[in-house]
Design a protein around this motif. Structure first.
Motif, PDB file in Angstrom:
ATOM      1  N   VAL A  45     -31.908 -90.139 106.653  1.00 27.03           N
ATOM      2  CA  VAL A  45     -31.093 -89.515 105.605  1.00 27.03           C
ATOM      3  C   VAL A  45     -30.479 -90.627 104.762  1.00 27.03           C
ATOM      4  N   VAL A  46     -30.804 -90.556 103.486  1.00 25.59           N
ATOM      5  CA  VAL A  46     -30.350 -91.616 102.582  1.00 25.59           C
ATOM      6  C   VAL A  46     -29.085 -91.198 101.838  1.00 25.59           C
ATOM      7  N   GLN A  47     -29.021 -89.914 101.402  1.00 22.88           N
ATOM      8  CA  GLN A  47     -27.891 -89.476 100.560  1.00 22.88           C
ATOM      9  C   GLN A  47     -27.665 -87.983 100.762  1.00 22.88           C
ATOM     10  N   VAL A  48     -26.358 -87.571 100.613  1.00 19.94           N
ATOM     11  CA  VAL A  48     -25.943 -86.158 100.691  1.00 19.94           C
ATOM     12  C   VAL A  48     -25.156 -85.830  99.426  1.00 19.94           C
ATOM     13  N   THR A  49     -25.482 -84.688  98.757  1.00 18.22           N
ATOM     14  CA  THR A  49     -24.803 -84.303  97.516  1.00 18.22           C
ATOM     15  C   THR A  49     -24.522 -82.799  97.549  1.00 18.22           C
ATOM     16  N   TRP A  50     -23.275 -82.419  97.105  1.00 20.01           N
ATOM     17  CA  TRP A  50     -22.877 -81.016  96.999  1.00 20.01           C
ATOM     18  C   TRP A  50     -22.784 -80.643  95.522  1.00 20.01           C
ATOM     19  N   TYR A  51     -23.339 -79.419  95.186  1.00 23.14           N
ATOM     20  CA  TYR A  51     -23.305 -78.878  93.837  1.00 23.14           C
ATOM     21  C   TYR A  51     -22.713 -77.471  93.883  1.00 23.14           C
ATOM     22  N   LYS A  52     -22.133 -77.013  92.744  1.00 26.04           N
ATOM     23  CA  LYS A  52     -21.686 -75.624  92.583  1.00 26.04           C
ATOM     24  C   LYS A  52     -22.392 -75.038  91.378  1.00 26.04           C
ATOM     25  N   GLU A  53     -22.928 -73.826  91.564  1.00 22.44           N
ATOM     26  CA  GLU A  53     -23.635 -73.162  90.479  1.00 22.44           C
ATOM     27  C   GLU A  53     -22.643 -72.447  89.582  1.00 22.44           C
ATOM     28  N   ASN A  54     -22.771 -72.704  88.267  1.00 24.95           N
ATOM     29  CA  ASN A  54     -21.928 -72.061  87.266  1.00 24.95           C
ATOM     30  C   ASN A  54     -22.519 -70.716  86.885  1.00 24.95           C
ATOM     31  N   PRO A  55     -21.707 -69.859  86.216  1.00 23.77           N
ATOM     32  CA  PRO A  55     -22.250 -68.552  85.806  1.00 23.77           C
ATOM     33  C   PRO A  55     -23.460 -68.661  84.892  1.00 23.77           C
ATOM     34  N   ASP A  56     -23.590 -69.775  84.172  1.00 22.79           N
ATOM     35  CA  ASP A  56     -24.730 -69.939  83.271  1.00 22.79           C
ATOM     36  C   ASP A  56     -25.902 -70.608  83.971  1.00 22.79           C
ATOM     37  N   THR A  57     -25.941 -70.601  85.307  1.00 16.98           N
ATOM     38  CA  THR A  57     -27.016 -71.116  86.163  1.00 16.98           C
ATOM     39  C   THR A  57     -27.125 -72.632  86.154  1.00 16.98           C
ATOM     40  N   THR A  58     -26.191 -73.323  85.517  1.00 21.41           N
ATOM     41  CA  THR A  58     -26.175 -74.781  85.600  1.00 21.41           C
ATOM     42  C   THR A  58     -25.483 -75.188  86.885  1.00 21.41           C
ATOM     43  N   LYS A  59     -25.685 -76.439  87.285  1.00 20.00           N
ATOM     44  CA  LYS A  59     -25.106 -76.941  88.528  1.00 20.00           C
ATOM     45  C   LYS A  59     -24.098 -78.040  88.221  1.00 20.00           C
ATOM     46  N   GLU A  60     -22.950 -77.935  88.850  1.00 18.97           N
ATOM     47  CA  GLU A  60     -21.880 -78.924  88.684  1.00 18.97           C
ATOM     48  C   GLU A  60     -21.803 -79.767  89.949  1.00 18.97           C
ATOM     49  N   GLN A  61     -21.913 -81.104  89.779  1.00 16.56           N
ATOM     50  CA  GLN A  61     -21.877 -82.013  90.929  1.00 16.56           C
ATOM     51  C   GLN A  61     -20.443 -82.158  91.411  1.00 16.56           C
TER      52      GLN A  61
ATOM     53  N   VAL B 222     -11.600 -81.584  97.343  1.00 13.39           N
ATOM     54  CA  VAL B 222     -12.591 -81.463  98.418  1.00 13.39           C
ATOM     55  C   VAL B 222     -12.776 -82.809  99.095  1.00 13.39           C
ATOM     56  N   ARG B 223     -13.397 -82.752 100.310  1.00 20.07           N
ATOM     57  CA  ARG B 223     -13.771 -83.948 101.047  1.00 20.07           C
ATOM     58  C   ARG B 223     -14.778 -83.542 102.124  1.00 20.07           C
ATOM     59  N   PHE B 224     -15.504 -84.571 102.655  1.00 19.17           N
ATOM     60  CA  PHE B 224     -16.424 -84.301 103.762  1.00 19.17           C
ATOM     61  C   PHE B 224     -15.629 -84.118 105.053  1.00 19.17           C
ATOM     62  N   LYS B 225     -16.138 -83.263 105.899  1.00 17.67           N
ATOM     63  CA  LYS B 225     -15.464 -83.012 107.166  1.00 17.67           C
ATOM     64  C   LYS B 225     -15.575 -84.219 108.086  1.00 17.67           C
ATOM     65  N   SER B 226     -16.785 -84.877 108.110  1.00 20.49           N
ATOM     66  CA  SER B 226     -17.036 -85.995 109.013  1.00 20.49           C
ATOM     67  C   SER B 226     -16.915 -87.320 108.268  1.00 20.49           C
ATOM     68  N   SER B 227     -16.579 -88.337 109.037  1.00 23.98           N
ATOM     69  CA  SER B 227     -16.526 -89.671 108.432  1.00 23.98           C
ATOM     70  C   SER B 227     -17.919 -90.228 108.161  1.00 23.98           C
ATOM     71  N   ASP B 228     -18.963 -89.645 108.765  1.00 24.68           N
ATOM     72  CA  ASP B 228     -20.342 -90.051 108.526  1.00 24.68           C
ATOM     73  C   ASP B 228     -21.110 -88.839 107.983  1.00 24.68           C
ATOM     74  N   PRO B 229     -21.090 -88.625 106.659  1.00 21.25           N
ATOM     75  CA  PRO B 229     -21.716 -87.431 106.077  1.00 21.25           C
ATOM     76  C   PRO B 229     -23.204 -87.328 106.340  1.00 21.25           C
ATOM     77  N   THR B 230     -23.900 -88.470 106.631  1.00 21.74           N
ATOM     78  CA  THR B 230     -25.344 -88.367 106.881  1.00 21.74           C
ATOM     79  C   THR B 230     -25.649 -87.637 108.187  1.00 21.74           C
ATOM     80  N   LEU B 231     -24.696 -87.603 109.095  1.00 14.64           N
ATOM     81  CA  LEU B 231     -24.868 -86.860 110.352  1.00 14.64           C
ATOM     82  C   LEU B 231     -24.357 -85.425 110.236  1.00 14.64           C
ATOM     83  N   ASP B 232     -23.150 -85.236 109.665  1.00 16.42           N
ATOM     84  CA  ASP B 232     -22.577 -83.904 109.461  1.00 16.42           C
ATOM     85  C   ASP B 232     -22.127 -83.834 108.008  1.00 16.42           C
ATOM     86  N   SER B 233     -22.809 -83.058 107.206  1.00 17.54           N
ATOM     87  CA  SER B 233     -22.568 -83.008 105.760  1.00 17.54           C
ATOM     88  C   SER B 233     -21.686 -81.841 105.354  1.00 17.54           C
ATOM     89  N   SER B 234     -20.938 -81.195 106.273  1.00 13.71           N
ATOM     90  CA  SER B 234     -20.099 -80.036 105.945  1.00 13.71           C
ATOM     91  C   SER B 234     -19.008 -80.443 104.959  1.00 13.71           C
TER      92      SER B 234
END
Length: 552
Positions: free
Chosen positions: A55-71, A91-103
């Motif tokens: 696992v190289v990278q973890v990213t969270w997005y939110k979908e807008n009403p116009d179907t675009t994604k906000e990082q 917001v923040r990651f739950k774990s100190s190592d997001p590559t293992l737990d990305s919640s």
């Protein structure tokens, strides 16, 4: 054949991908995720790579009403974490190592956070993998109740209004015993309201009219308490006068008692047909005080007027004055005291006399009862002694009885020999004869022996009484038998050795008595019969014979 080979190749590729590639940990069953506003919300995302992937990278997005994604936020395995825009404080990651737990953890959830979120996992060399999570944000109801003040006599109208706002929209109801109707309304901003209407009456004042709010975030209905308010005019009453006011009376007062809602703020006293007399003081609490002794001019009709915000209440009282009673002279008072004291003393004296007489009679009755008891005991004792004497001793005289009329049959008692009969019989020497004839009755013998049998020869029938009068010789007297001469028979339980003092001279007397009996009587079948002729040398016919018959 070619199509079969293509199908087998495709299956091997799919199997290789499934074996080589990793996967996401399944989401909880409660999808979409429901959360409350102003609370923390956890968006789960956890990927398990294969042994060949990293696992190289973890990213969270939110979908807008116009179907675009906000990082929102990203984490690189070597460059660290980065949050974008306003999300950096949110917001923040739950774990100190997001590559293992990305919640992802939303620290204070807002209504605007509701929507669809995407978690993207970038691996090497397999590439990117995405997962979508839906979030629904609920809010705790915000409710209010607006009461309405009603007035008695008004028309049908709204009595209370209840309003509540929440996500999802709540439900409202009323808890009351009043006779009315409710109307519910909803708004676009997820707000609802309910209005309760009725016809106001005085009896409804203070009755319960509660609003109930129902919502999924609440374990039960939330109650907003409220009591109906109905205003009505006062109802006045006058107290303090009982028809006994007289001239010279002091501390007289009239009081105006009034109900109503709200309570009256002012009271007014007037006298119909004129002004209030001098020295009469009205107070703000509705009391009219006469600050001087009453006079004849204080009579009349008085009116109390009570007033509140709604209306006015009135009450009247007619006062009639009477002449003051003449005071009693000191002589009359003294005479009354003397009479009362004399009556009290007489009553006490009578009470003392009654108590004394009662106590005397009680003591006298006790004494008489005690004496009567003693007399009864003495009489009972004498009666028993007399009964014992009659049973244990009989005095007989053979001078008045012929030799043919004295045979006795003792049934069940004479069980001994003639010698034993002689031992139980005592003869007393003849004394001076009695000048009076002695009557011999067989009834005495029947009482002692149980029965009397008179033989057929020379005697009467059984049960009859033979009485023979015969003048004894003037030189013989037979003494009566006393208690001291009684002897306890051995058959009755006494010792045979107890003998009368007169028989203690010697045993010769006993043998002489036995010989005398043998000379005069003969025993046949348990019956003593006189011999045909008596020897002149026997016992004198005038001897006294005492015979104790054994009682069975």
């Amino acid at each position: 054949m070619t199509s079969l080979l293509n199908t087998l190749s495709l299956c091997l590729c799919v199997l290789q991908i499934c074996v080589i590639q990793g996967g996401f940990v399944p989401l909880p069953s409660n999808d979409p995720i429901r959360s409350l506003a102003e609370e923390e919300t956890l968006l789960p995302c956890k990927y398990k790579p294969t042994s060949d992937d990293v696992v190289v990278q973890v990213t969270w997005y939110k979908e807008n009403p116009d179907t675009t994604k906000e990082q929102i936020i990203t984490a690189h395995h070597t460059n660290g974490q980065t949050a974008f825009g306003t999300w950096s404080r949110h917001v923040r990651f739950k774990s100190s190592d997001p590559t293992l737990d990305s919640s992802l953890l939303i620290m204070s959830t807002e209504v605007s956070d509701e929507g669809t979120y995407m978690c993207r996992i970038s691996t090497f060399p397999s590439g990117n993998f995405d997962r979508e999570v839906s979030l629904i944000v609920w809010t705790i109801p915000i409710s209010s109740l607006d009461p309405v003040i009603l007035v008695e006599g008004q028309s049908y109208r709204q009595a209370a209004s209840c309003r509540s706002v929440a996500r999802p929209p709540p439900h409202l109801s009323w808890d009351t015993d009043l006779n009315g109707q409710s109307i519910n309304r909803s708004a676009d901003n997820r707000a609802v309201s309910s209005h309760y209407s009725l016809h106001p009456l005085r009896s409804m004042n203070g009755k319960k009219l509660d609003c109930l709010v129902w919502h999924p975030t609440l374990q039960g209905p939330r109650r907003i308490r409220n009591n109906l308010v109905v205003h009505f005019p006062p109802h006045a009453e006058v107290s303090g006068y009982g028809g006994d006011w007289s001239v010279g009376m002091e501390n007289a007062a009239l009081r105006c008692v009034s109900g109503g809602n709200p309570k009256p703020q002012s009271f007014t006293w007037i006298r119909i047909g004129g002004e209030l007399p001098e020295g009469v003081i009205p107070h703000s609490n509705g009391t009219l005080l006469f600050g001087r002794p009453l006079s004849l001019s204080d009579g009349g009709t008085y009116q109390c007027v009570a007033k509140n915000e709604v209306g006015v209440g009135k009450a009247e009282v007619v006062i009639a004055m009477t002449e003051a009673p003449e005071p009693r002279s000191s002589l009359e008072n003294m005479l009354m005291l003397i009479v009362g004291g004399a009556a009290g003393g007489l009553l006490i004296l009578m009470l003392i006399i009654v108590i004394s007489v009662t106590c005397h009679h009680k003591s006298k009755n006790k004494k008489l009862q005690r004496e009567l008891t003693e007399r009864k005991e003495e009489i009972s004792t004498l009666s028993r002694q007399a009964s014992f004497r009659r049973m244990n001793s009989v005095s007989t005289d053979v001078r008045g009885v012929t030799e043919e009329s004295i045979p006795l049959r003792v049934e069940g008692t004479m069980r001994t020999s003639l010698s034993s009969l002689g031992q139980e019989t005592r003869f007393h020497p003849p004394l001076t004869p009695s000048p009076y004839p002695i009557v011999q009755s067989t009834e005495i013998v029947r009482q002692l022996n149980g029965s009397v049998v008179i033989p057929a020869e020379g005697g009467s029938r059984p049960g009859s009484v033979n009485k023979t009068l015969q003048h004894p010789p003037p030189s013989c007297t037979y003494p009566p038998v006393t208690d001291d001469e009684d002897e306890v028979d051995e058959g009755l339980g006494g010792p045979a050795s107890q003998e009368h003092p007169d028989d203690q001279d010697s045993e010769t007397n006993s043998s002489q008595v036995s010989e005398a009996h043998s000379a005069r009587y003969q025993q046949t079948n348990g019956t003593l019969r006189p011999k045909s002729r008596l020897s002149t040398t026997g016992v004198s016919p005038h001897a006294s014979l005492i015979h104790k018959a054994q009682i069975v």
